[in-house]
Design a protein around this motif. Structure first.
Motif, PDB file in Angstrom:
ATOM      1  N   THR A  77      -5.689  -7.877 -11.771  1.00 55.20           N
ATOM      2  CA  THR A  77      -4.367  -7.396 -12.174  1.00 55.20           C
ATOM      3  C   THR A  77      -3.270  -8.037 -11.323  1.00 55.20           C
ATOM      4  O   THR A  77      -2.115  -8.008 -11.687  1.00 55.20           O
ATOM      5  N   ARG A  81       0.223 -12.041  -6.881  1.00 56.76           N
ATOM      6  CA  ARG A  81      -0.516 -12.581  -5.735  1.00 56.76           C
ATOM      7  C   ARG A  81      -1.097 -13.953  -6.089  1.00 56.76           C
ATOM      8  O   ARG A  81      -1.142 -14.858  -5.264  1.00 56.76           O
TER       9      ARG A  81
ATOM     10  N   ALA B 255      -0.848  -3.329 -15.806  1.00 54.86           N
ATOM     11  CA  ALA B 255      -2.051  -2.977 -15.039  1.00 54.86           C
ATOM     12  C   ALA B 255      -1.875  -3.218 -13.549  1.00 54.86           C
ATOM     13  O   ALA B 255      -2.684  -2.812 -12.729  1.00 54.86           O
ATOM     14  N   LEU B 256      -0.796  -3.891 -13.200  1.00 54.42           N
ATOM     15  CA  LEU B 256      -0.586  -4.279 -11.801  1.00 54.42           C
ATOM     16  C   LEU B 256      -0.004  -3.109 -10.999  1.00 54.42           C
ATOM     17  O   LEU B 256       0.506  -2.169 -11.576  1.00 54.42           O
ATOM     18  N   GLN B 258      -1.432  -1.010  -8.312  1.00 57.18           N
ATOM     19  CA  GLN B 258      -2.243  -0.235  -7.386  1.00 57.18           C
ATOM     20  C   GLN B 258      -2.720  -1.145  -6.261  1.00 57.18           C
ATOM     21  O   GLN B 258      -3.147  -2.271  -6.517  1.00 57.18           O
ATOM     22  N   GLY B 259      -2.622  -0.674  -5.041  1.00 57.45           N
ATOM     23  CA  GLY B 259      -2.973  -1.494  -3.884  1.00 57.45           C
ATOM     24  C   GLY B 259      -1.727  -2.028  -3.199  1.00 57.45           C
ATOM     25  O   GLY B 259      -1.744  -2.339  -2.016  1.00 57.45           O
ATOM     26  N   TYR B 260      -0.611  -2.119  -3.946  1.00 55.42           N
ATOM     27  CA  TYR B 260       0.613  -2.653  -3.371  1.00 55.42           C
ATOM     28  C   TYR B 260       1.232  -1.684  -2.364  1.00 55.42           C
ATOM     29  O   TYR B 260       1.955  -2.088  -1.468  1.00 55.42           O
ATOM     30  N   ASP B 263       0.059  -2.521   1.177  1.00 55.21           N
ATOM     31  CA  ASP B 263       0.754  -3.653   1.786  1.00 55.21           C
ATOM     32  C   ASP B 263       2.136  -3.243   2.268  1.00 55.21           C
ATOM     33  O   ASP B 263       2.592  -3.674   3.329  1.00 55.21           O
TER      34      ASP B 263
END
Lengths: 321, 331
Positions: A77, A81, B255-256, B258-260, B263
Motif C-alpha cells: 500500500t 515510500r 489503502a495507504l 496505516q503504519g505512517y 513514523d
C-alpha cells in the motif's frame, strides 16, 4: 552538481546516439568507467516471491557482469515510500532502472526524469501505464487465473459452489487474478457458482479466518481458489482446521504451499516464474543499455503444477521455498 | 520559529527546547556530512530535493502528532486520517467536479471534524487516547475504502493539483533551488503550529494539560474543551497532509496510511518531545522528521540492504531518545 550536468544540452546532443553507459562514463562524476549499475525497485522484498525475483535478477547480473540492487517497501500500500525509493535510485545515477510500480500514475514525474536523463526503465511484475518503460517483463495474470478456473472446473466435475480468496482489491495482480478466474468461470463453466469473493491482504492468519467463515457459511462448498501465496496458505490452513475436504487451487509457491500439495490438502497451484521475471528484467536492461532492440512485452510465463509434476525439473526450477 | 511559550501556567510545564534542538540538529548535521563523504551522489541538489519531498508528508503528520503528544495524549489515527482526507478531497474535486479551493477546504474540515470526534471521545467519554485513536484509525481506514470504492481516485481532471506538492514556486524564482511546494507547505504548517504553541492561549493550555491536567482543571479551566480543540487542530493539519500526499501521488490511495503514525511519532520523539506530555517543540519535530528521511535516503544511496536499513533506523530512534535523557539528567 546535477544542475551543472543537466545544463549541458549541447554536449548531450552531440552524444545523443551513444548509449547511456558511454554518456555516464563521459560525465565527470561517474565513479568508475563502464560500471553498469541497475537498481530494481520492487513492490516488496520480504515475501519469498520477491526474494525469488531478486535471485533471478542476481543470476542475470552475474552473467552480464553488472551491479544490481533490489529494494521495495514494507507492504504494497505504501505508494509514496516506493516513490521515495525511486527518487533515491535516480540520485545514484544508474545506467538503467527496473521498476515494479505500485501505482503507475504516481511514478510518472520521476519516470519522466529518468527519461530526460536517458536512463532506460524496464517495468517488471506489473505494467506501468506509460510509454516510458522500454519493455515490461511480467506474468499474464488474467490468463494464469483463467487456467486456475479451468483446472478447478475439471477437478470438481464442472458444477457446484466455489469461493475465491484474493490478497487485495486495489492492486493490479489482485484485480487481474480475481477477474481472470471469475470471468472464466462465468463464460466457460456456467454450472459453477461463485458464492464468495473475499480479501485477506495476503496475510496467512487473516486468510485462514476468512476461509473458516466461508466454509462455515457454505457446507456444500466444492472448491476454493487462493489468488496469491498468503491467500492459498490461508485457504489450506482453514480447510485443515475445519477438517473439510475440498478442491483447493493456489497461486505461486513457497515451502508451505508445496507441502500442502504433497500432502494432498491442496490440489495444485499456478506458479509464475519469479526467477524469470528478475532475470528477464536485468537482461532487457542490459540490452537497452547496449542500444539493442527489446520487445515491448516479455511474457515471463506461468504453469499449473500438482503432486504429479512437482519434481519435474522444468517446474521445480521456477518454484521457490 | 522558536516554539517557547511566553509564559506557562503550570509549574511543571517547563520547556527545555534549546538543548535538545541543538543535539538533534548536530545529529542531523553529522548524518549529512557522513553521507556526503561516503557517497558523491548524496549531496546533490536533486537528491536534497528528494529528501525534502520525502519529509513533507511525514513532517506535517509529525507536527499534528506533536500537538497531541504535548497534551500527554497520543494520536494513532494521523496516518489513516490523512488518507481519509485525501479521499474526501478526491470525491469533492474529481467526482463532484468542484473547484480546487473547495476540495482543499473540504479535506481540512474533514480532518478537523474527525479530530473533534477523537477529542470528544477522549475528553468527554474518558476513553484513553491510545484506545480512542486506535479505534478512529481503524474506522477511518475502513471509511476511506468504503467511500472510494476501494479504488484510487485520480486527480487528472483538476489541472494544477499536483503542483501543490510537486511544483516549485522557489524554483521559478531561483532555478538552482527547486524546493518543492510540498516542503514550503510543511514549513508553513510548522510555523503556524509553533506560533499557536508559543503565542496563543491554546498553546499555553496545550503544555499545561500535558504537565498537570488536574491542577489546571482545579483552577477552573475547562480542560475538556481545550483538549478537544487540540485534537481538532491536529486533525485539520492531517487534512493538509492528505492534500499533500494526494498531490504528490496525483491520486488518493485509499489503502495507504496505516503504519505512517509510527513514523510520525518517531520523528516527534527524536525531536525531543516527551511522550509523557508537557514538553516539546515543533522545530524539534521538524529536525526529527528530517533526521529520519536523511537516514532512509542516505542508507539507500549507500545501497545498504533494506533489512539493515530498518535495523539502523530502529537503533537511531533509541539512541536519540537516550541521548536526550542523558542530557536532561545532567542538566
Amino acid at each position: 552538481m546535477t544542475r551543472g550536468k543537466e545544463s549541458m544540452p549541447t554536449r548531450r546532443l552531440v552524444l545523443g546516439g551513444i548509449p547511456a553507459t558511454a554518456l555516464l562514463a563521459a560525465s565527470p562524476i561517474a565513479m568508475a568507467q563502464e560500471k553498469i549499475y541497475i537498481p530494481l525497485i520492487s513492490k516488496g522484498f520480504q515475501h519469498q516471491f520477491w526474494q525469488a525475483v531478486k535471485a533471478g535478477a542476481e543470476k542475470a547480473a552475474a552473467e552480464y557482469k553488472v551491479t544490481i540492487s533490489f529494494e521495495g517497501p514494507d507492504n504494497e500500500t505504501m505508494v509514496d515510500r516506493q516513490i521515495d525509493m525511486l527518487a533515491a535510485a535516480l540520485a545514484k545515477k544508474p545506467t538503467a532502472i527496473g521498476f515494479a510500480a505500485l501505482d503507475s500514475q504516481a511514478a510518472i514525474p520521476l519516470l519522466q526524469q529518468a527519461k530526460s536523463a536517458r536512463i532506460p526503465v524496464i517495468a517488471f511484475d506489473s505494467g506501468v501505464e506509460s510509454d516510458i518503460p522500454v519493455t515490461t517483463a511480467a506474468t499474464d495474470n488474467i490468463a494464469a487465473a483463467a487456467l486456475a478456473a479451468d483446472k478447478m472446473a475439471e477437478l470438481i466435475g464442472g458444477a457446484g459452489k466455489v469461493a475465491v480468496l484474493v490478497h487485495d482489491q486495489t492492486s493490479r495482480t489482485g484485480v487481474d487474478r480475481r477477474d481472470g478466474f471469475v470471468n472464466r468461470i462465468k463464460q466457460a463453466h456456467p454450472k459453477i457458482e461463485i458464492v464468495a469473493i473475499e480479501y485477506g491482504a495476503g496475510d496467512h492468519l487473516k486468510s485462514t479466518e476468512i476461509t473458516k467463515a466461508i466454509l462455515q457459511a457454505n457446507p456444500d462448498l466444492k472448491g476454493m481458489f487462493g489468488a496469491n501465496e498468503g491467500s492459498a496458505i490461508g485457504v489450506a490452513n482453514g480447510a485443515r482446521e475445519m477438517n473439510r475436504r475440498l478442491v483447493i487451487i493456489g497461486f505461486d509457491s513457497g515451502a508451505a504451499q508445496k507441502q500442502a500439495i504433497r500432502d494432498g490438502i491442496m490440489a495444485g497451484a499456478i506458479t509464475q516464474n519469479p526467477v524469470g521475471i528478475g532475470y528477464e528484467t536485468v537482461k532487457a536492461a542490459v540490452a537497452a543499455i547496449k542500444g539493442e532492440k527489446v520487445a515491448p512485452k516479455i511474457d515471463t510465463g506461468f504453469y499449473y503444477y500438482d503432486k504429479s509434476n512437482l519434481t519435474d525439473p522444468r517446474i521445480a526450477a521456477v518454484l521457490y521455498d | 520559529m522558536t516554539a517557547f511559550p511566553t509564559r506557562t501556567l503550570a509549574a511543571g510545564a517547563k520547556v527545555s527546547g534549546a538543548g535538545q534542538k541543538l543535539l538533534a540538529f548536530a545529529s542531523l548535521l553529522i548524518l549529512v556530512v557522513g553521507f556526503s563523504l561516503a557517497s558523491p551522489n548524496f549531496l546533490q541538489t536533486s537528491n536534497i530535493m528528494a529528501i525534502l519531498q520525502a519529509t513533507s508528508v511525514n513532517g506535517v503528520l509529525a507536527v499534528a502528532a506533536t500537538l497531541v503528544i504535548i497534551t500527554g495524549g497520543i494520536d494513532l489515527s494521523v496516518g489513516t486520517l490523512m488518507t481519509f482526507c485525501a479521499v474526501i478531497c478526491g470525491v469533492v474535486l474529481t467526482w463532484w467536479g468542484m473547484p480546487l479551493p473547495v476540495g482543499i477546504l473540504a479535506a481540512i474540515l474533514a480532518g478537523a471534524a474527525c479530530g473533534l470526534v477523537s477529542g470528544t471521545i477522549i475528553a468527554r467519554m474518558k476513553i484513553p487516547p491510545f484506545i480512542a485513536t486506535l479505534g478512529m484509525m481503524l474506522m477511518l481506514k475502513g471509511l476511506a475504502l468504503i467511500i472510494s470504492g476501494t479504488r484510487p481516485i485520480y486527480f487528472n481532471s483538476t489541472p494544477g493539483f499536483t503542483q501543490i506538492a510537486q511544483g516549485s514556486l522557489v524554483g521559478m524564482v531561483i532555478p538552482q533551488l527547486p524546493i518543492p511546494n510540498g516542503v514550503l507547505l510543511l514549513f508553513a504548517v510548522a510555523g503556524f503550529a509553533a506560533w499557536i504553541l508559543a503565542r496563543t492561549v491554546l498553546g499555553r493550555y496545550t503544555y499545561a494539560i500535558g504537565s498537570n491536567e488536574e491542577a489546571i482543571r482545579l483552577s477552573g479551566v475547562n480542560t475538556d474543551a481545550w483538549k478537544i480543540a487540540v485534537y481538532a487542530l491536529a486533525g485539520g493539519i492531517c487534512g493538509i497532509a492528505g492534500i499533500l500526499i494526494a498531490a504528490r501521488l496525483n491520486s488518493a490511495q485509499p489503502a495507504l496510511g496505516q503504519g505512517y503514525e509510527l513514523d510520525a511519532i518517531a520523528a516527534v520523539v527524536i525531536g525531543g518531545t516527551s511522550l509523557s506530555g508537557g514538553r516539546g517543540t515543533v522545530l524539534g519535530t521538524l529536525i526529527g522528521a528530517l533526521i529520519m528521511s536523511v537516514l532512509t535516503n542516505g542508507l539507500r544511496i549507500l545501497s545498504v540492504a533494506p533489512e539493515w536499513q530498518t535495523v539502523v533506523t530502529g537503533a537511531i530512534i533509541i539512541v536519540a531518545v537516550y541521548a536526550d535523557q542523558l542530557r536532561r539528567r545532567r542538566g
